[in-house]
Design a protein around this motif. Structure first.
Motif, PDB file in Angstrom:
ATOM      1  N   GLY A   1       9.626   0.165 -15.834  1.00 32.15           N
ATOM      2  CA  GLY A   1      10.981   0.674 -15.687  1.00 32.15           C
ATOM      3  C   GLY A   1      11.062   2.119 -15.235  1.00 32.15           C
ATOM      4  N   VAL A   2      10.017   2.605 -14.597  1.00 27.45           N
ATOM      5  CA  VAL A   2      10.009   3.965 -14.054  1.00 27.45           C
ATOM      6  C   VAL A   2       9.557   3.908 -12.597  1.00 27.45           C
ATOM      7  CG1 VAL A   2       9.586   5.132 -16.247  1.00 27.45           C
ATOM      8  CG2 VAL A   2       7.658   4.449 -14.853  1.00 27.45           C
ATOM      9  N   LYS A   3      10.049   4.852 -11.809  1.00 31.51           N
ATOM     10  CA  LYS A   3       9.646   4.926 -10.408  1.00 31.51           C
ATOM     11  C   LYS A   3       8.839   6.197 -10.187  1.00 31.51           C
ATOM     12  CE  LYS A   3      11.151   4.643  -5.683  1.00 31.51           C
ATOM     13  NZ  LYS A   3      12.245   4.439  -4.762  1.00 31.51           N
ATOM     14  N   PRO A   4       7.528   6.051 -10.170  1.00 30.53           N
ATOM     15  CA  PRO A   4       6.690   7.233  -9.964  1.00 30.53           C
ATOM     16  C   PRO A   4       6.717   7.688  -8.513  1.00 30.53           C
ATOM     17  CG  PRO A   4       5.341   5.274 -10.227  1.00 30.53           C
ATOM     18  CD  PRO A   4       6.759   4.846 -10.379  1.00 30.53           C
ATOM     19  N   PRO A   5       6.471   8.970  -8.281  1.00 30.44           N
ATOM     20  CA  PRO A   5       6.393   9.458  -6.903  1.00 30.44           C
ATOM     21  C   PRO A   5       5.216   8.799  -6.187  1.00 30.44           C
ATOM     22  CG  PRO A   5       5.824  11.195  -8.473  1.00 30.44           C
ATOM     23  CD  PRO A   5       6.228  10.000  -9.267  1.00 30.44           C
ATOM     24  N   ALA A   6       5.350   8.627  -4.895  1.00 34.86           N
ATOM     25  CA  ALA A   6       4.333   7.942  -4.091  1.00 34.86           C
ATOM     26  C   ALA A   6       2.957   8.597  -4.186  1.00 34.86           C
ATOM     27  CB  ALA A   6       4.778   7.863  -2.647  1.00 34.86           C
ATOM     28  N   ASP A   7       2.914   9.933  -4.328  1.00 35.49           N
ATOM     29  CA  ASP A   7       1.612  10.614  -4.350  1.00 35.49           C
ATOM     30  C   ASP A   7       0.774  10.253  -5.570  1.00 35.49           C
ATOM     31  OD1 ASP A   7       3.229  12.051  -6.130  1.00 35.49           O
ATOM     32  OD2 ASP A   7       2.368  13.985  -5.556  1.00 35.49           O
ATOM     33  N   VAL A   8       1.392   9.671  -6.573  1.00 42.60           N
ATOM     34  CA  VAL A   8       0.640   9.231  -7.759  1.00 42.60           C
ATOM     35  C   VAL A   8      -0.321   8.105  -7.379  1.00 42.60           C
ATOM     36  CG1 VAL A   8       0.920   8.057  -9.994  1.00 42.60           C
ATOM     37  CG2 VAL A   8       2.431   9.932  -9.374  1.00 42.60           C
ATOM     38  N   PHE A   9       0.014   7.371  -6.316  1.00 42.78           N
ATOM     39  CA  PHE A   9      -0.785   6.229  -5.899  1.00 42.78           C
ATOM     40  C   PHE A   9      -1.718   6.553  -4.742  1.00 42.78           C
ATOM     41  CE2 PHE A   9       2.806   4.485  -8.143  1.00 42.78           C
ATOM     42  CZ  PHE A   9       2.184   3.585  -8.988  1.00 42.78           C
ATOM     43  N   ALA A  10      -2.147   7.805  -4.641  1.00 41.63           N
ATOM     44  CA  ALA A  10      -3.129   8.188  -3.625  1.00 41.63           C
ATOM     45  C   ALA A  10      -4.444   7.475  -3.920  1.00 41.63           C
ATOM     46  CB  ALA A  10      -3.341   9.696  -3.640  1.00 41.63           C
ATOM     47  N   LYS A  11      -5.165   7.137  -2.871  1.00 44.15           N
ATOM     48  CA  LYS A  11      -6.430   6.424  -3.061  1.00 44.15           C
ATOM     49  C   LYS A  11      -7.420   7.218  -3.916  1.00 44.15           C
ATOM     50  CE  LYS A  11      -6.461   3.205   0.706  1.00 44.15           C
ATOM     51  NZ  LYS A  11      -7.347   2.086   0.592  1.00 44.15           N
ATOM     52  N   SER A  12      -7.273   8.541  -3.947  1.00 44.24           N
ATOM     53  CA  SER A  12      -8.182   9.373  -4.741  1.00 44.24           C
ATOM     54  C   SER A  12      -7.758   9.481  -6.206  1.00 44.24           C
ATOM     55  CB  SER A  12      -8.283  10.766  -4.130  1.00 44.24           C
ATOM     56  OG  SER A  12      -7.003  11.386  -4.137  1.00 44.24           O
ATOM     57  N   SER A  13      -6.574   8.964  -6.542  1.00 45.66           N
ATOM     58  CA  SER A  13      -6.106   9.016  -7.937  1.00 45.66           C
ATOM     59  C   SER A  13      -6.958   8.114  -8.810  1.00 45.66           C
ATOM     60  CB  SER A  13      -4.650   8.544  -8.032  1.00 45.66           C
ATOM     61  OG  SER A  13      -3.791   9.409  -7.355  1.00 45.66           O
ATOM     62  N   THR A  14      -7.233   8.585 -10.009  1.00 48.54           N
ATOM     63  CA  THR A  14      -7.985   7.758 -10.952  1.00 48.54           C
ATOM     64  C   THR A  14      -7.008   6.973 -11.828  1.00 48.54           C
ATOM     65  OG1 THR A  14      -8.058   9.442 -12.696  1.00 48.54           O
ATOM     66  CG2 THR A  14      -9.865   9.462 -11.058  1.00 48.54           C
ATOM     67  N   ILE A  15      -7.523   5.983 -12.487  1.00 45.15           N
ATOM     68  CA  ILE A  15      -6.713   5.201 -13.420  1.00 45.15           C
ATOM     69  C   ILE A  15      -6.183   6.111 -14.524  1.00 45.15           C
ATOM     70  CG2 ILE A  15      -6.774   3.318 -15.105  1.00 45.15           C
ATOM     71  CD1 ILE A  15      -6.840   2.359 -12.201  1.00 45.15           C
ATOM     72  N   ALA A  16      -7.001   7.035 -14.998  1.00 43.13           N
ATOM     73  CA  ALA A  16      -6.578   7.974 -16.048  1.00 43.13           C
ATOM     74  C   ALA A  16      -5.431   8.856 -15.557  1.00 43.13           C
ATOM     75  CB  ALA A  16      -7.754   8.825 -16.512  1.00 43.13           C
ATOM     76  N   GLN A  17      -5.514   9.354 -14.329  1.00 42.27           N
ATOM     77  CA  GLN A  17      -4.446  10.190 -13.770  1.00 42.27           C
ATOM     78  C   GLN A  17      -3.158   9.390 -13.611  1.00 42.27           C
ATOM     79  OE1 GLN A  17      -6.615  11.291 -10.249  1.00 42.27           O
ATOM     80  NE2 GLN A  17      -6.938  13.401 -10.972  1.00 42.27           N
ATOM     81  N   LEU A  18      -3.282   8.173 -13.116  1.00 46.13           N
ATOM     82  CA  LEU A  18      -2.122   7.309 -12.941  1.00 46.13           C
ATOM     83  C   LEU A  18      -1.466   7.016 -14.284  1.00 46.13           C
ATOM     84  CD1 LEU A  18      -0.329   5.496 -11.216  1.00 46.13           C
ATOM     85  CD2 LEU A  18      -2.070   3.715 -11.434  1.00 46.13           C
ATOM     86  N   SER A  19      -2.271   6.695 -15.261  1.00 45.95           N
ATOM     87  CA  SER A  19      -1.766   6.406 -16.603  1.00 45.95           C
ATOM     88  C   SER A  19      -1.041   7.616 -17.189  1.00 45.95           C
ATOM     89  CB  SER A  19      -2.921   5.981 -17.511  1.00 45.95           C
ATOM     90  OG  SER A  19      -2.463   5.638 -18.784  1.00 45.95           O
ATOM     91  N   ALA A  20      -1.638   8.792 -17.050  1.00 41.36           N
ATOM     92  CA  ALA A  20      -1.023  10.017 -17.581  1.00 41.36           C
ATOM     93  C   ALA A  20       0.313  10.307 -16.887  1.00 41.36           C
ATOM     94  CB  ALA A  20      -1.980  11.193 -17.419  1.00 41.36           C
ATOM     95  N   SER A  21       0.369  10.112 -15.581  1.00 40.24           N
ATOM     96  CA  SER A  21       1.618  10.347 -14.837  1.00 40.24           C
ATOM     97  C   SER A  21       2.717   9.391 -15.276  1.00 40.24           C
ATOM     98  CB  SER A  21       1.379  10.190 -13.334  1.00 40.24           C
ATOM     99  OG  SER A  21       0.522  11.188 -12.861  1.00 40.24           O
ATOM    100  N   LEU A  22       2.366   8.129 -15.445  1.00 36.71           N
ATOM    101  CA  LEU A  22       3.354   7.139 -15.871  1.00 36.71           C
ATOM    102  C   LEU A  22       3.809   7.387 -17.309  1.00 36.71           C
ATOM    103  CD1 LEU A  22       1.785   3.969 -14.221  1.00 36.71           C
ATOM    104  CD2 LEU A  22       3.852   5.180 -13.503  1.00 36.71           C
ATOM    105  N   GLU A  23       2.883   7.765 -18.170  1.00 35.20           N
ATOM    106  CA  GLU A  23       3.242   8.079 -19.557  1.00 35.20           C
ATOM    107  C   GLU A  23       4.197   9.273 -19.607  1.00 35.20           C
ATOM    108  OE1 GLU A  23      -0.386   8.534 -21.794  1.00 35.20           O
ATOM    109  OE2 GLU A  23      -0.812   6.386 -21.673  1.00 35.20           O
ATOM    110  N   ALA A  24       3.949  10.278 -18.766  1.00 38.34           N
ATOM    111  CA  ALA A  24       4.826  11.452 -18.725  1.00 38.34           C
ATOM    112  C   ALA A  24       6.231  11.052 -18.281  1.00 38.34           C
ATOM    113  CB  ALA A  24       4.242  12.518 -17.790  1.00 38.34           C
ATOM    114  N   LEU A  25       6.329  10.168 -17.291  1.00 42.67           N
ATOM    115  CA  LEU A  25       7.643   9.693 -16.856  1.00 42.67           C
ATOM    116  C   LEU A  25       8.353   8.931 -17.969  1.00 42.67           C
ATOM    117  CD1 LEU A  25       6.955   8.468 -13.217  1.00 42.67           C
ATOM    118  CD2 LEU A  25       8.468  10.308 -13.896  1.00 42.67           C
ATOM    119  N   LEU A  26       7.626   8.094 -18.661  1.00 39.03           N
ATOM    120  CA  LEU A  26       8.216   7.330 -19.770  1.00 39.03           C
ATOM    121  C   LEU A  26       8.660   8.271 -20.895  1.00 39.03           C
ATOM    122  CD1 LEU A  26       5.837   4.270 -19.919  1.00 39.03           C
ATOM    123  CD2 LEU A  26       8.276   4.220 -19.412  1.00 39.03           C
ATOM    124  N   ASP A  27       7.841   9.262 -21.203  1.00 35.61           N
ATOM    125  CA  ASP A  27       8.190  10.225 -22.260  1.00 35.61           C
ATOM    126  C   ASP A  27       9.419  11.047 -21.909  1.00 35.61           C
ATOM    127  OD1 ASP A  27       6.070   9.358 -23.808  1.00 35.61           O
ATOM    128  OD2 ASP A  27       4.750  11.028 -23.267  1.00 35.61           O
TER     129      ASP A  27
END
Length: 83
Positions: A51-77
């Motif tokens: 239920g959140v729309k993260p910015p496109a740069d979060v899904f860069a090929k160089s992003s790690t699963i940990a970085q993606l998870s942290a970004s999504l958690e921050a949006l949810l928080d």
């Protein structure tokens, strides 16, 4: 609030047939062999599930699963949800 790491893991393993052992915190999206279309579909699947729309740069090929998870958690928080 859903466990973001679990949602990411399920979407990748169930929806994109990524082997479970490949979905590690330090794995990059590039290392999971997701092409551009798959990345867009992955972003949409996470948006629908969380239920959140993260910015496109979060899904860069160089992003790690940990970085993606942290970004999504921050949006949810922050309470930033999609309409």
């Amino acid at each position: 609030m859903p466990n973001v790491a679990t949602v990411i893991h399920r979407v990748l393993t169930d929806g994109f047939e990524v082997p479970a052992e490949a979905v590690r915190p330090q794995a990059t999206l590039d290392s999971l062999d997701l092409d551009s279309l798959a990345l867009a579909e992955f972003a949409l699947a996470l948006q629908e599930r969380l239920g959140v729309k993260p910015p496109a740069d979060v899904f860069a090929k160089s992003s790690t699963i940990a970085q993606l998870s942290a970004s999504l958690e921050a949006l949810l928080d922050s309470g930033t949800t999609t309409p």
